[in-house]
Design a protein around this motif. Structure first.
Motif, PDB file in Angstrom:
ATOM      1  N   LEU A 195      12.958 -12.488  -1.183  1.00  0.00           N
ATOM      2  CA  LEU A 195      13.874 -12.838  -0.106  1.00  0.00           C
ATOM      3  C   LEU A 195      14.201 -11.623   0.748  1.00  0.00           C
ATOM      4  CD1 LEU A 195      15.660 -14.899   1.307  1.00  0.00           C
ATOM      5  CD2 LEU A 195      17.485 -14.358  -0.314  1.00  0.00           C
ATOM      6  N   ALA A 196      14.423 -10.473   0.094  1.00  0.00           N
ATOM      7  CA  ALA A 196      14.737  -9.254   0.843  1.00  0.00           C
ATOM      8  C   ALA A 196      13.567  -8.829   1.718  1.00  0.00           C
ATOM      9  CB  ALA A 196      15.107  -8.135  -0.125  1.00  0.00           C
ATOM     10  N   LEU A 197      12.363  -8.956   1.186  1.00  0.00           N
ATOM     11  CA  LEU A 197      11.165  -8.582   1.939  1.00  0.00           C
ATOM     12  C   LEU A 197      11.018  -9.453   3.184  1.00  0.00           C
ATOM     13  CD1 LEU A 197       7.750  -7.709   0.397  1.00  0.00           C
ATOM     14  CD2 LEU A 197       7.854  -9.264   2.338  1.00  0.00           C
ATOM     15  N   ILE A 250       0.826  -1.203   0.000  1.00  0.00           N
ATOM     16  CA  ILE A 250       0.000   0.000   0.000  1.00  0.00           C
ATOM     17  C   ILE A 250       0.864   1.258   0.000  1.00  0.00           C
ATOM     18  CG2 ILE A 250      -1.673   1.331   1.343  1.00  0.00           C
ATOM     19  CD1 ILE A 250      -2.798  -1.344   2.345  1.00  0.00           C
ATOM     20  N   ASN A 251       1.952   1.239   0.792  1.00  0.00           N
ATOM     21  CA  ASN A 251       2.814   2.423   0.919  1.00  0.00           C
ATOM     22  C   ASN A 251       3.851   2.535  -0.190  1.00  0.00           C
ATOM     23  OD1 ASN A 251       1.483   3.053   3.308  1.00  0.00           O
ATOM     24  ND2 ASN A 251       2.964   1.975   4.584  1.00  0.00           N
ATOM     25  N   GLY A 252       3.931   1.533  -1.050  1.00  0.00           N
ATOM     26  CA  GLY A 252       4.904   1.573  -2.129  1.00  0.00           C
ATOM     27  C   GLY A 252       6.312   1.212  -1.704  1.00  0.00           C
ATOM     28  N   ASP A 253       6.459   0.624  -0.518  1.00  0.00           N
ATOM     29  CA  ASP A 253       7.789   0.267  -0.022  1.00  0.00           C
ATOM     30  C   ASP A 253       8.426  -0.863  -0.815  1.00  0.00           C
ATOM     31  OD1 ASP A 253       7.530   2.172   1.920  1.00  0.00           O
ATOM     32  OD2 ASP A 253       6.840   0.783   3.471  1.00  0.00           O
ATOM     33  N   LEU A 254       7.628  -1.542  -1.611  1.00  0.00           N
ATOM     34  CA  LEU A 254       8.165  -2.656  -2.384  1.00  0.00           C
ATOM     35  C   LEU A 254       9.184  -2.182  -3.428  1.00  0.00           C
ATOM     36  CD1 LEU A 254       7.735  -5.756  -2.575  1.00  0.00           C
ATOM     37  CD2 LEU A 254       6.182  -5.309  -4.470  1.00  0.00           C
ATOM     38  N   ASP A 255       9.132  -0.912  -3.774  1.00  0.00           N
ATOM     39  CA  ASP A 255      10.041  -0.384  -4.800  1.00  0.00           C
ATOM     40  C   ASP A 255      11.505  -0.571  -4.420  1.00  0.00           C
ATOM     41  OD1 ASP A 255       7.805   0.351  -6.132  1.00  0.00           O
ATOM     42  OD2 ASP A 255       7.966   2.490  -5.735  1.00  0.00           O
ATOM     43  N   LYS A 256      11.819  -0.414  -3.150  1.00  0.00           N
ATOM     44  CA  LYS A 256      13.217  -0.488  -2.730  1.00  0.00           C
ATOM     45  C   LYS A 256      13.775  -1.900  -2.882  1.00  0.00           C
ATOM     46  CE  LYS A 256      12.253  -1.251   2.219  1.00  0.00           C
ATOM     47  NZ  LYS A 256      12.423  -0.701   3.579  1.00  0.00           N
ATOM     48  N   TYR A 257      12.893  -2.905  -2.935  1.00  0.00           N
ATOM     49  CA  TYR A 257      13.363  -4.272  -3.158  1.00  0.00           C
ATOM     50  C   TYR A 257      13.533  -4.558  -4.643  1.00  0.00           C
ATOM     51  CZ  TYR A 257      11.477  -4.626   1.589  1.00  0.00           C
ATOM     52  OH  TYR A 257      11.189  -4.402   2.907  1.00  0.00           O
ATOM     53  N   LEU A 258      12.694  -3.942  -5.453  1.00  0.00           N
ATOM     54  CA  LEU A 258      12.710  -4.216  -6.890  1.00  0.00           C
ATOM     55  C   LEU A 258      13.888  -3.551  -7.601  1.00  0.00           C
ATOM     56  CD1 LEU A 258       8.899  -3.782  -7.660  1.00  0.00           C
ATOM     57  CD2 LEU A 258      10.167  -5.923  -7.486  1.00  0.00           C
TER      58      LEU A 258
END
Length: 262
Positions: A105-107, A89-97
Protein backbone atom coordinates in the motif's frame (compact mmCIF):
# COMPACT_ATOMS: atom_id res chain seq x y z
CA UNK A 1 -2.34 3.70 9.95
CA UNK A 2 -2.45 2.67 6.26
CA UNK A 3 -5.29 5.11 5.58
CA UNK A 4 -3.35 7.96 7.22
CA UNK A 5 -0.39 7.28 4.96
CA UNK A 6 -2.58 7.35 1.86
CA UNK A 7 -4.27 10.60 2.98
CA UNK A 8 -0.86 12.14 3.61
CA UNK A 9 0.30 11.37 0.08
CA UNK A 10 -3.02 12.70 -1.20
CA UNK A 11 -2.48 15.97 0.67
CA UNK A 12 1.02 16.32 -0.79
CA UNK A 13 -0.32 15.68 -4.28
CA UNK A 14 -2.98 18.34 -3.79
CA UNK A 15 -0.34 20.89 -2.76
CA UNK A 16 1.55 20.21 -5.99
CA UNK A 17 -1.65 20.79 -7.93
CA UNK A 18 -2.40 24.08 -6.16
CA UNK A 19 1.01 25.45 -7.23
CA UNK A 20 0.39 24.79 -10.94
CA UNK A 21 -3.31 25.54 -11.35
CA UNK A 22 -3.04 26.49 -15.01
CA UNK A 23 -1.53 23.07 -15.72
CA UNK A 24 -4.75 21.46 -14.47
CA UNK A 25 -6.85 23.39 -17.01
CA UNK A 26 -4.36 22.84 -19.84
CA UNK A 27 -4.29 19.10 -19.09
CA UNK A 28 -8.07 18.91 -19.45
CA UNK A 29 -7.96 20.84 -22.73
CA UNK A 30 -5.22 18.51 -23.99
CA UNK A 31 -7.27 15.41 -23.22
CA UNK A 32 -10.40 16.96 -24.78
CA UNK A 33 -8.58 17.72 -28.01
CA UNK A 34 -6.70 14.41 -28.13
CA UNK A 35 -9.80 12.28 -27.56
CA UNK A 36 -11.87 14.56 -29.77
CA UNK A 37 -9.63 13.75 -32.73
CA UNK A 38 -10.54 10.06 -32.53
CA UNK A 39 -14.24 10.82 -32.08
CA UNK A 40 -14.21 13.07 -35.15
CA UNK A 41 -12.38 10.35 -37.10
CA UNK A 42 -15.05 7.71 -36.41
CA UNK A 43 -17.85 10.20 -37.08
CA UNK A 44 -16.31 11.17 -40.41
CA UNK A 45 -15.62 7.56 -41.40
CA UNK A 46 -19.17 6.37 -40.76
CA UNK A 47 -20.47 9.49 -42.46
CA UNK A 48 -18.52 8.60 -45.60
CA UNK A 49 -19.52 4.93 -45.47
CA UNK A 50 -23.13 5.89 -44.74
CA UNK A 51 -23.51 2.72 -42.67
CA UNK A 52 -22.66 1.29 -39.28
CA UNK A 53 -19.77 -1.05 -38.48
CA UNK A 54 -21.88 -4.02 -37.43
CA UNK A 55 -23.36 -3.15 -34.03
CA UNK A 56 -21.27 0.01 -33.83
CA UNK A 57 -22.83 3.33 -34.74
CA UNK A 58 -21.42 6.83 -34.27
CA UNK A 59 -22.69 7.11 -30.70
CA UNK A 60 -21.29 3.79 -29.50
CA UNK A 61 -17.92 4.52 -31.14
CA UNK A 62 -17.81 7.85 -29.30
CA UNK A 63 -18.53 5.99 -26.05
CA UNK A 64 -15.69 3.61 -26.89
CA UNK A 65 -13.28 6.54 -26.75
CA UNK A 66 -14.72 7.77 -23.44
CA UNK A 67 -14.41 4.38 -21.75
CA UNK A 68 -10.67 4.48 -22.36
CA UNK A 69 -10.51 7.53 -20.09
CA UNK A 70 -12.15 5.58 -17.28
CA UNK A 71 -9.42 2.94 -17.40
CA UNK A 72 -6.74 5.64 -17.60
CA UNK A 73 -8.06 6.98 -14.30
CA UNK A 74 -7.87 3.57 -12.65
CA UNK A 75 -4.37 3.07 -14.00
CA UNK A 76 -3.15 6.36 -12.52
CA UNK A 77 -4.23 5.20 -9.06
CA UNK A 78 -1.91 2.18 -9.42
CA UNK A 79 0.94 4.01 -11.12
CA UNK A 80 3.33 2.60 -8.52
CA UNK A 81 3.48 -0.63 -10.48
CA UNK A 82 5.35 1.12 -13.29
CA UNK A 83 8.10 2.33 -10.95
CA UNK A 84 8.36 -0.88 -8.92
CA UNK A 85 11.28 -2.38 -10.85
CA UNK A 86 13.46 0.68 -10.27
CA UNK A 87 12.74 0.59 -6.53
CA UNK A 88 13.53 -3.11 -6.34
CA UNK A 89 16.83 -2.67 -8.19
CA UNK A 90 17.88 0.32 -6.05
CA UNK A 91 16.82 -1.31 -2.79
CA UNK A 92 14.23 1.39 -2.07
CA UNK A 93 11.78 -1.27 -0.98
CA UNK A 94 13.57 -1.45 2.39
CA UNK A 95 11.99 1.78 3.61
CA UNK A 96 8.53 0.23 3.19
CA UNK A 97 9.41 -3.03 4.91
CA UNK A 98 10.80 -1.40 8.06
CA UNK A 99 7.64 0.59 8.79
CA UNK A 100 4.46 -0.60 10.54
CA UNK A 101 2.36 -0.31 7.38
CA UNK A 102 1.56 -2.48 4.42
CA UNK A 103 4.62 -2.19 2.12
CA UNK A 104 2.46 -2.74 -0.95
CA UNK A 105 0.00 0.00 0.00
CA UNK A 106 2.83 2.41 0.85
CA UNK A 107 4.57 1.67 -2.44
CA UNK A 108 1.40 2.35 -4.43
CA UNK A 109 0.34 5.36 -2.35
CA UNK A 110 3.68 7.13 -2.84
CA UNK A 111 3.36 7.13 -6.62
CA UNK A 112 -0.41 7.32 -7.00
CA UNK A 113 -1.49 10.06 -9.38
CA UNK A 114 -4.92 10.77 -8.02
CA UNK A 115 -5.22 14.20 -9.55
CA UNK A 116 -4.20 12.88 -12.96
CA UNK A 117 -6.98 10.33 -12.51
CA UNK A 118 -9.28 13.23 -11.69
CA UNK A 119 -8.27 14.90 -14.96
CA UNK A 120 -9.37 11.86 -16.93
CA UNK A 121 -12.68 11.40 -15.09
CA UNK A 122 -13.55 15.08 -15.29
CA UNK A 123 -12.71 15.20 -18.99
CA UNK A 124 -14.75 12.04 -19.55
CA UNK A 125 -17.75 13.68 -17.85
CA UNK A 126 -17.41 16.86 -19.92
CA UNK A 127 -17.15 14.87 -23.15
CA UNK A 128 -20.14 12.72 -22.23
CA UNK A 129 -22.32 15.80 -21.68
CA UNK A 130 -21.19 17.32 -24.99
CA UNK A 131 -21.57 14.11 -26.98
CA UNK A 132 -24.98 13.40 -25.47
CA UNK A 133 -26.19 16.62 -27.07
CA UNK A 134 -24.97 15.34 -30.45
CA UNK A 135 -25.83 11.63 -30.34
CA UNK A 136 -28.61 11.55 -27.70
CA UNK A 137 -27.43 8.37 -26.00
CA UNK A 138 -30.18 5.94 -25.06
CA UNK A 139 -29.63 2.93 -22.80
CA UNK A 140 -31.54 1.10 -20.12
CA UNK A 141 -30.81 1.70 -16.44
CA UNK A 142 -30.09 -2.01 -15.91
CA UNK A 143 -27.51 -1.95 -18.70
CA UNK A 144 -25.85 1.07 -17.10
CA UNK A 145 -25.47 -0.83 -13.82
CA UNK A 146 -23.99 -3.80 -15.68
CA UNK A 147 -21.70 -1.40 -17.53
CA UNK A 148 -20.34 -0.04 -14.23
CA UNK A 149 -19.63 -3.56 -12.98
CA UNK A 150 -18.00 -4.45 -16.30
CA UNK A 151 -15.69 -1.43 -16.53
CA UNK A 152 -14.65 -1.66 -12.86
CA UNK A 153 -13.98 -5.41 -13.05
CA UNK A 154 -12.16 -4.99 -16.37
CA UNK A 155 -9.99 -2.13 -15.09
CA UNK A 156 -9.02 -4.04 -11.95
CA UNK A 157 -8.23 -7.13 -14.02
CA UNK A 158 -5.88 -5.24 -16.32
CA UNK A 159 -4.29 -3.38 -13.39
CA UNK A 160 -3.65 -6.67 -11.56
CA UNK A 161 -2.14 -8.13 -14.71
CA UNK A 162 0.24 -5.16 -14.87
CA UNK A 163 0.90 -5.68 -11.16
CA UNK A 164 1.94 -9.28 -11.81
CA UNK A 165 4.29 -8.07 -14.52
CA UNK A 166 5.70 -5.48 -12.11
CA UNK A 167 6.36 -8.17 -9.50
CA UNK A 168 8.51 -10.06 -11.98
CA UNK A 169 11.12 -7.35 -11.29
CA UNK A 170 12.04 -9.28 -8.13
CA UNK A 171 13.38 -12.06 -10.39
CA UNK A 172 14.39 -10.28 -13.60
CA UNK A 173 15.38 -6.78 -12.49
CA UNK A 174 14.61 -3.99 -14.95
CA UNK A 175 11.42 -4.87 -16.82
CA UNK A 176 10.67 -1.47 -18.38
CA UNK A 177 10.93 -2.95 -21.87
CA UNK A 178 8.32 -5.54 -20.96
CA UNK A 179 5.98 -2.79 -19.80
CA UNK A 180 6.56 -0.94 -23.06
CA UNK A 181 5.72 -4.12 -24.97
CA UNK A 182 2.45 -4.60 -23.09
CA UNK A 183 1.55 -0.93 -23.43
CA UNK A 184 2.00 -1.16 -27.19
CA UNK A 185 -1.22 -3.22 -27.28
CA UNK A 186 -3.19 -0.42 -25.60
CA UNK A 187 -4.03 1.09 -29.01
CA UNK A 188 -6.52 -1.75 -29.46
CA UNK A 189 -8.73 0.12 -26.98
CA UNK A 190 -9.67 2.61 -29.66
CA UNK A 191 -11.07 0.07 -32.11
CA UNK A 192 -14.21 -2.10 -31.90
CA UNK A 193 -13.10 -5.56 -30.87
CA UNK A 194 -15.72 -7.24 -33.07
CA UNK A 195 -13.88 -6.04 -36.19
CA UNK A 196 -10.95 -8.35 -35.46
CA UNK A 197 -10.64 -12.11 -36.15
CA UNK A 198 -12.10 -14.38 -33.44
CA UNK A 199 -8.67 -15.57 -32.32
CA UNK A 200 -7.51 -12.00 -31.74
CA UNK A 201 -10.78 -11.18 -29.97
CA UNK A 202 -10.26 -14.01 -27.48
CA UNK A 203 -6.64 -12.93 -26.98
CA UNK A 204 -7.72 -9.34 -26.20
CA UNK A 205 -10.33 -10.51 -23.69
CA UNK A 206 -8.88 -13.53 -21.88
CA UNK A 207 -5.09 -13.26 -22.31
CA UNK A 208 -4.34 -9.54 -22.56
CA UNK A 209 -7.71 -8.15 -21.38
CA UNK A 210 -7.68 -4.86 -23.32
CA UNK A 211 -11.21 -5.53 -24.55
CA UNK A 212 -12.52 -5.59 -20.97
CA UNK A 213 -11.77 -1.87 -20.59
CA UNK A 214 -13.00 -0.80 -24.01
CA UNK A 215 -15.36 -2.66 -26.34
CA UNK A 216 -16.95 -5.10 -23.88
CA UNK A 217 -18.32 -2.48 -21.41
CA UNK A 218 -19.70 -0.36 -24.26
CA UNK A 219 -21.42 -3.35 -25.85
CA UNK A 220 -22.91 -4.21 -22.45
CA UNK A 221 -24.16 -0.64 -22.10
CA UNK A 222 -25.71 -0.62 -25.58
CA UNK A 223 -27.36 -4.00 -25.02
CA UNK A 224 -25.40 -5.80 -27.73
CA UNK A 225 -24.95 -8.97 -25.64
CA UNK A 226 -27.84 -11.41 -25.26
CA UNK A 227 -26.59 -12.62 -21.87
CA UNK A 228 -24.64 -9.85 -20.17
CA UNK A 229 -24.97 -11.52 -16.77
CA UNK A 230 -23.02 -14.58 -17.92
CA UNK A 231 -20.36 -12.34 -19.40
CA UNK A 232 -19.95 -10.48 -16.10
CA UNK A 233 -19.59 -13.77 -14.23
CA UNK A 234 -16.76 -14.67 -16.61
CA UNK A 235 -15.19 -11.26 -15.92
CA UNK A 236 -15.41 -11.80 -12.15
CA UNK A 237 -13.83 -15.24 -12.51
CA UNK A 238 -10.99 -13.74 -14.56
CA UNK A 239 -10.56 -10.98 -11.98
CA UNK A 240 -10.42 -13.53 -9.16
CA UNK A 241 -7.78 -15.50 -11.07
CA UNK A 242 -5.50 -12.48 -11.56
CA UNK A 243 -6.02 -11.40 -7.94
CA UNK A 244 -5.01 -14.84 -6.68
CA UNK A 245 -1.95 -14.86 -8.92
CA UNK A 246 -0.95 -11.37 -7.78
CA UNK A 247 -1.26 -12.25 -4.07
CA UNK A 248 0.81 -15.42 -4.56
CA UNK A 249 3.50 -13.59 -6.52
CA UNK A 250 3.69 -10.83 -3.90
CA UNK A 251 4.35 -13.34 -1.12
CA UNK A 252 6.98 -15.08 -3.25
CA UNK A 253 8.57 -11.75 -4.16
CA UNK A 254 8.97 -10.72 -0.52
CA UNK A 255 10.60 -14.05 0.34
CA UNK A 256 13.01 -13.71 -2.60
CA UNK A 257 13.85 -10.10 -1.67
CA UNK A 258 14.60 -11.18 1.89
CA UNK A 259 16.74 -14.13 0.74
CA UNK A 260 18.86 -11.79 -1.41
CA UNK A 261 19.63 -9.61 1.59
CA UNK A 262 17.00 -6.92 0.98
Amino acid sequence: MDLKVFLRYLQMSFKDLSVFRSDFVISILHILIYQGIFIIFWDALLGQLNTNLGVWDKGSLALLILVGLVFSSARMLFFGFTSMSEKVINGDLDKYLCRPISPLLALLAEDTKIWAAGHSLLTCSILFVLLNEVYSFEFEASNFVLFLFSIIAGSLTLVLMEGCIALSAFWFGNIDKLFYLINSFSDFQRYPITLFPKLLQHFLIYVLPIGLVSSVPVMVLMGSYDNSGLLLLAQLALLAGWLSLFCWLWRCALRRYDSLGG
